[in-house]
Motif scaffolding. Sequence first.
Motif, PDB file in Angstrom:
ATOM      1  N   ASP A 194       0.858  -1.188   0.000  1.00 48.53           N
ATOM      2  CA  ASP A 194       0.000   0.000   0.000  1.00 48.53           C
ATOM      3  C   ASP A 194       0.896   1.241   0.000  1.00 48.53           C
ATOM      4  OD1 ASP A 194      -1.767   2.086   0.408  1.00 48.53           O
ATOM      5  OD2 ASP A 194      -2.902   1.078   1.985  1.00 48.53           O
TER       6      ASP A 194
ATOM      7  N   GLU B  96      -0.939   4.954   1.102  1.00 47.61           N
ATOM      8  CA  GLU B  96      -1.016   5.287   2.534  1.00 47.61           C
ATOM      9  C   GLU B  96       0.370   5.344   3.155  1.00 47.61           C
ATOM     10  OE1 GLU B  96      -3.284   4.358   6.749  1.00 47.61           O
ATOM     11  OE2 GLU B  96      -3.252   2.777   5.230  1.00 47.61           O
TER      12      GLU B  96
ATOM     13  N   GLU C 256       1.724   8.705   2.732  1.00 52.36           N
ATOM     14  CA  GLU C 256       1.063   9.609   3.688  1.00 52.36           C
ATOM     15  C   GLU C 256       1.704   9.492   5.074  1.00 52.36           C
ATOM     16  OE1 GLU C 256      -3.094   8.695   3.845  1.00 52.36           O
ATOM     17  OE2 GLU C 256      -3.416   9.093   1.711  1.00 52.36           O
TER      18      GLU C 256
END
Length: 205
Positions: free
Chosen positions: A158, A161, A164
């Motif tokens: 992922d 994310e 982030e």
Amino acid sequence: NASAHSNLGLLLVDHKGEFIEAEELYRKAIEVDPGHEAVHCNLGHLLQNHKGDYVEAEEMYRKAIKLDPGNATALSNLGLLLTNHKGDYVEAEEMYRTAIEVDPGHEAAHYNLGVLLEKRKGEYVEAEEMYRKAIKLDPGNASAHSNLGLLLVDHKGDYVEAEEMYRKAIEVDPGLSTAHSNLGVLLENHKGEYVEAEEMYRKAI
């Protein structure tokens, strides 16, 4: 007054870096009140983090826990000592879980358990859960953001994310080199953004 000695010692550690006098104050507090569990914990923390005396630090944490089995900070700190300096991951995990049981809001215990589960046991699902709980309890925990980002890259793919998480880690702690380095790897290998990746690597150095 044991509490006054302890509080002054804590102030000297946290705000002035005066560890020698702080240690003297903690020892005086224990002399005045041997049943003061918080000062045993404070002295253990000082010995562990500022003197590298892990043997006596462990002794202090165990005394604090004996005096107050609900002292989550002593439990979590002992877990960290057992993890990093004795390689006793079984008892360390027990300490972290007990800390969380007695104080579900103890951010450090969640984070420390997450690290142990990920790095030592390969239990990535629960590790992710622990990192997320640590972040919820303390959004300023840059290491939890960075570690969660790396877990998302390595075990879930992922990248959105994860990016982030790395950026949030850098936002709350611009000096966290691992977050810069991890973001650099992600940008280079998964996004082809070489200019910013180089910038991240340079910041990590």
